[in-house]
Design a protein around this motif. Structure first.
Motif, PDB file in Angstrom:
ATOM      1  N   ALA A 140      28.253  86.865  10.369  1.00  0.00           N
ATOM      2  CA  ALA A 140      27.827  85.729  11.453  1.00  0.00           C
ATOM      3  C   ALA A 140      25.902  85.927  10.689  1.00  0.00           C
ATOM      4  O   ALA A 140      25.654  84.161  10.785  1.00  0.00           O
ATOM      5  CB  ALA A 140      27.278  85.478  12.605  1.00  0.00           C
ATOM      6  N   ALA A 150      24.393  82.245   9.488  1.00  0.00           N
ATOM      7  CA  ALA A 150      23.553  81.811   9.548  1.00  0.00           C
ATOM      8  C   ALA A 150      22.110  81.734   8.525  1.00  0.00           C
ATOM      9  O   ALA A 150      21.975  80.909   8.154  1.00  0.00           O
ATOM     10  CB  ALA A 150      22.617  82.435  10.204  1.00  0.00           C
ATOM     11  N   LEU A 155      17.565  85.278  15.927  1.00  0.00           N
ATOM     12  CA  LEU A 155      19.040  85.616  15.885  1.00  0.00           C
ATOM     13  C   LEU A 155      19.095  86.993  15.292  1.00  0.00           C
ATOM     14  O   LEU A 155      20.063  87.812  15.384  1.00  0.00           O
ATOM     15  CB  LEU A 155      19.802  84.371  15.437  1.00  0.00           C
ATOM     16  N   LEU A 208      21.875  89.377  17.345  1.00  0.00           N
ATOM     17  CA  LEU A 208      22.651  89.865  16.819  1.00  0.00           C
ATOM     18  C   LEU A 208      23.692  91.193  16.961  1.00  0.00           C
ATOM     19  O   LEU A 208      24.811  91.463  16.498  1.00  0.00           O
ATOM     20  CB  LEU A 208      23.203  89.560  14.736  1.00  0.00           C
ATOM     21  N   TYR A 243      24.740  83.425  19.349  1.00  0.00           N
ATOM     22  CA  TYR A 243      24.874  82.853  17.437  1.00  0.00           C
ATOM     23  C   TYR A 243      25.422  81.074  17.622  1.00  0.00           C
ATOM     24  O   TYR A 243      24.869  80.367  16.891  1.00  0.00           O
ATOM     25  CB  TYR A 243      26.318  83.298  16.673  1.00  0.00           C
TER      26      TYR A 243
END
Length: 239
Positions: free
Chosen positions: A87, A91, A115, A119, A128
């Motif tokens: 993820a 991003a 973010l 995470l 996310y």
């Protein structure tokens, strides 16, 4: 010329035997590329790593060189969870694909930084999906999930129009359900959790509009890092 700024490593690619061309999203200078010299730099230039960056060049339009000091090696803390690490890579790749070079965007920078911290938490996958929604908005493609496009009601929102990016209620969209995108309830109701199936729906929803933005910008097909994350998430939850 030279400047110093906080930055997040988006990607780094080998250039010669012992150098890298590193692309950063910086707080005040936007997406910026530069040369990092030295073999030890490779360990520092992992996507998602937060650095104090000094950029130097003889002229403003030159590639320039980076001097980087790591302040938060976020990727290292996610190494034990490949889904979260994937993820993070997704991003960073999306920010690199959807931002203009050297065009400052404090909102995109701050959201990516937030973010990275989220995470590591329990609801990382919900964070996310919400981050992708915010990225669409900051990049000029906001979705309106607050009220029904047809009736204006704010309750029982169940679908999203793939044409307008606006929510549609269950009643108004019933007859057109096969043409609409499902709206997971964690995106319609603030603070609500979501199952892996609903989070996958959210990823498919944001992915529809991210792909459209990339096509409009001449960016070609899907971002490979995001496709890998989506495939990994599906496999992890047997979707």
């Amino acid at each position: 010329m030279q400047w110093v700024d906080e930055g997040i490593i988006l990607s780094a690619h080998p250039l010669g035997d012992s150098s890298l061309r590193a692309i950063l999203m910086t707080r005040a200078h936007g997406r910026h590329a530069g040369l990092v010299r030295g073999r030890q730099a490779r360990a520092a230039c992992q996507p998602g790593t937060i650095v104090q960056a000094a950029w130097r060049a003889r002229l403003a339009d030159h590639l320039g060189t980076w001097t980087l000091e790591v302040t938060d090696a976020a990727a290292v803390s996610l190494m034990d969870d490949r889904n979260r690490l994937s993820a993070l890579a997704s991003a960073c790749a999306l920010v690199e694909s959807l931002t203009a070079e050297r065009d400052a965007s404090l909102n995109i920078y701050e959201d990516l930084r937030s973010l990275i911290a989220l995470l590591g938490g329990e609801a990382w996958d919900i964070a996310y999906v919400r981050w992708e929604l915010a990225l669409l908005e900051h990049a000029g493609y906001p979705l309106d999930l607050s009220r029904c496009a047809a009736t204006g009601v704010t309750a029982d929102l169940k679908y999203v129009s793939p044409r307008t990016g606006r929510a549609v209620s269950a009643e108004a969209g019933h007859a057109y359900a096969d043409r609409l995108l499902p709206l997971p309830q964690f995106l319609a109701v603030p603070g609500l959790g979501g199952s892996p199936e609903e989070i996958h729906q959210g990823l498919m929803l944001t992915g529809t509009f991210l792909a459209r933005m990339l096509a409009q910008q001449g960016g070609g097909g899907p971002v490979p890092a995001r496709e890998r994350f989506l495939a990994r998430y599906r496999k992890a939850h047997a979707l």
